[in-house]
Write an enzyme that holds these catalytic residues in place. Structure first.
Site, PDB file in Angstrom:
ATOM      1  N   ASP A 162       0.842  -1.203   0.000  1.00  0.00           N
ATOM      2  CA  ASP A 162       0.000   0.000   0.000  1.00  0.00           C
ATOM      3  C   ASP A 162       0.876   1.251   0.000  1.00  0.00           C
ATOM      4  O   ASP A 162       0.374   2.379  -0.071  1.00  0.00           O
ATOM      5  CB  ASP A 162      -1.012  -0.007   1.158  1.00  0.00           C
ATOM      6  CG  ASP A 162      -0.361  -0.103   2.516  1.00  0.00           C
ATOM      7  OD1 ASP A 162       0.879  -0.183   2.592  1.00  0.00           O
ATOM      8  OD2 ASP A 162      -1.098  -0.097   3.532  1.00  0.00           O
ATOM      9  N   SER A 163       2.214   1.050   0.012  1.00  0.00           N
ATOM     10  CA  SER A 163       3.144   2.158  -0.226  1.00  0.00           C
ATOM     11  C   SER A 163       2.926   2.736  -1.623  1.00  0.00           C
ATOM     12  O   SER A 163       3.453   3.808  -1.933  1.00  0.00           O
ATOM     13  CB  SER A 163       4.587   1.688  -0.052  1.00  0.00           C
ATOM     14  OG  SER A 163       4.818   0.500  -0.795  1.00  0.00           O
ATOM     15  N   ASP A 187      -1.083  -6.056  -0.295  1.00  0.00           N
ATOM     16  CA  ASP A 187      -1.519  -5.456   0.972  1.00  0.00           C
ATOM     17  C   ASP A 187      -3.019  -5.249   0.981  1.00  0.00           C
ATOM     18  O   ASP A 187      -3.591  -4.752  -0.003  1.00  0.00           O
ATOM     19  CB  ASP A 187      -0.873  -4.071   1.144  1.00  0.00           C
ATOM     20  CG  ASP A 187       0.403  -4.117   1.953  1.00  0.00           C
ATOM     21  OD1 ASP A 187       0.584  -5.064   2.749  1.00  0.00           O
ATOM     22  OD2 ASP A 187       1.224  -3.197   1.785  1.00  0.00           O
ATOM     23  N   LYS A 197      -1.369  -9.403   2.687  1.00  0.00           N
ATOM     24  CA  LYS A 197      -0.644  -8.957   3.883  1.00  0.00           C
ATOM     25  C   LYS A 197      -1.529  -7.995   4.673  1.00  0.00           C
ATOM     26  O   LYS A 197      -2.146  -7.104   4.092  1.00  0.00           O
ATOM     27  CB  LYS A 197       0.673  -8.281   3.502  1.00  0.00           C
ATOM     28  CG  LYS A 197       1.428  -7.715   4.712  1.00  0.00           C
ATOM     29  CD  LYS A 197       2.883  -7.446   4.417  1.00  0.00           C
ATOM     30  CE  LYS A 197       3.148  -6.153   3.681  1.00  0.00           C
ATOM     31  NZ  LYS A 197       2.700  -4.932   4.381  1.00  0.00           N
ATOM     32  N   GLU A 221      -1.662  -5.628   8.422  1.00  0.00           N
ATOM     33  CA  GLU A 221      -0.866  -5.047   9.501  1.00  0.00           C
ATOM     34  C   GLU A 221      -1.550  -5.262  10.844  1.00  0.00           C
ATOM     35  O   GLU A 221      -2.743  -4.964  10.990  1.00  0.00           O
ATOM     36  CB  GLU A 221      -0.690  -3.533   9.266  1.00  0.00           C
ATOM     37  CG  GLU A 221       0.097  -3.204   8.013  1.00  0.00           C
ATOM     38  CD  GLU A 221       0.329  -1.708   7.834  1.00  0.00           C
ATOM     39  OE1 GLU A 221      -0.046  -0.912   8.727  1.00  0.00           O
ATOM     40  OE2 GLU A 221       0.894  -1.331   6.785  1.00  0.00           O
ATOM     41  N   GLU A 242       9.006  -4.583  10.504  1.00  0.00           N
ATOM     42  CA  GLU A 242       9.451  -3.301   9.953  1.00  0.00           C
ATOM     43  C   GLU A 242      10.017  -2.403  11.037  1.00  0.00           C
ATOM     44  O   GLU A 242       9.372  -2.152  12.062  1.00  0.00           O
ATOM     45  CB  GLU A 242       8.273  -2.604   9.234  1.00  0.00           C
ATOM     46  CG  GLU A 242       8.676  -1.242   8.659  1.00  0.00           C
ATOM     47  CD  GLU A 242       7.735  -0.700   7.596  1.00  0.00           C
ATOM     48  OE1 GLU A 242       6.801  -1.429   7.176  1.00  0.00           O
ATOM     49  OE2 GLU A 242       7.939   0.460   7.184  1.00  0.00           O
TER      50      GLU A 242
HETATM   51  O1  KIV Z   1       3.615  -1.171   1.651  1.00  0.00           O
HETATM   52  C1  KIV Z   1       4.779  -1.605   1.615  1.00  0.00           C
HETATM   53  O2  KIV Z   1       5.572  -1.315   0.704  1.00  0.00           O
HETATM   54  C2  KIV Z   1       5.193  -2.495   2.704  1.00  0.00           C
HETATM   55  C3  KIV Z   1       6.627  -2.917   2.751  1.00  0.00           C
HETATM   56  C4  KIV Z   1       7.561  -1.809   2.927  1.00  0.00           C
HETATM   57  C5  KIV Z   1       6.840  -4.003   3.751  1.00  0.00           C
HETATM   58  O3  KIV Z   1       4.398  -2.864   3.499  1.00  0.00           O
END
Ligand code: KIV
Length: 274
Positions: free
Chosen positions: A54-55, A93, A123, A125, A192
């Protein structure tokens, strides 16, 4: 020289393969990708895991935080990546707000991502707070990667992107969260920005692999944001980041050359037309 493999010669990475990599002490490589072109290059290079993080909210859309990206936008990025990848395990994510309300909504959104993008795993969190939802998603047959430590979807709770779990209470909670995620059936946990010694402890206590970002060298694998390690993101240089290229400079120079050639009528030449 690398020789391109035919599709039928490529062995797709699975969650089981990651488990045996931990047992064989073979480190796991993971990078983000958000689009077809980048995912093609990252996969062909031999990456084990590709994460549609989600980055994308920061890197692709220019938002301040990861909170702004929507479910539809993540599905768009994930389906672009899935179309490119032949070998890597593809993990997406779950964006903020799509799994925190309750398990029923979490499973519904998880199924949408899997069904509409074709990715292999998700994924999420968090630890015990989201355990019921993680269990429900796993019960639907969807593999789940955990994410502990600096979880960017909680940035407003943390108030800072500084290293997490330096104090004993937070470190102990992180260790018990990691065990809880393993016990319910997660296949890996991302750690992280936590102290290297804590990441080493979690890695040795868990039988599932840990993947670190800013968590030292003892984790079973490493993950970075692809634009950061390629040096495309000029303003972002945290201590944990190793930059493997300076694409910002390469791209700027190439674009300036193109502008120059257009302005001076050097481009296109006779051979570059019909
Ligand atoms: O969203 C992302 O890029 C991440 C990684 C940095 C682990 O969760």
């Amino acid at each position: 020289m690398s020789v391109a493999k035919r599709d039928d010669e490529i062995k797709k990475v699975t969650t089981h393969r990651l488990m045996s990599m931990k047992q064989l002490n073979e480190k796991i490589s993971m990078l983000t990708a958000y689009d077809y072109t980048m995912a093609t290059l990252v996969d062909q290079a031999g990456m084990d895991v590709i994460l549609i993080g989600d980055s994308a909210s920061n890197v692709m859309a220019g938002h301040e935080t990861t909170l702004s990206i929507t479910l539809d936008q993540m599905i768009y990025h994930a389906s672009s990546v899935v179309r490119a990848v032949r070998r890597a395990l593809v993990v997406c994510d779950m964006p903020f707000g799509t799994y925190q309300v309750n398990a029923t909504e979490g499973v519904k959104n998880a199924i949408r991502i899997i069904q509409e993008s074709g990715c292999d795993a998700l994924k999420l969190e968090g630890g015990v707070e989201i355990l019921d939802t993680v269990k429900a998603i796993l019960n639907a047959g969807i593999p789940v990667m955990g994410h502990l430590g600096l979880t960017p979807q909680s940035i407003h709770k943390f108030g800072t992107y500084a290293v997490r779990a330096k104090e004993e209470a937070e470190a102990e909670k992180l260790v018990s969260d990691a065990h809880a995620l393993e016990e319910v059936g997660c296949f890996t946990v991302v750690l992280e920005k936590i102290p290297a010694a804590l990441a080493a402890r979690v890695t040795s206590e868990l039988s599932i692999p840990t993947i670190g970002i800013g968590a030292g060298g003892a984790t079973d694998g490493q993950v970075l944001v692809v634009q950061d390690m390629l040096g495309m993101n000029q303003g972002f240089k945290p201590k944990f980041l190793r930059q493997y290229a300076n694409l910002a400079e390469t791209i700027t120079t190439a674009v300036q050359s193109y502008i120059h050639d257009v302005k001076t009528q050097d481009f296109p030449n006779e051979k570059e037309g019909y």
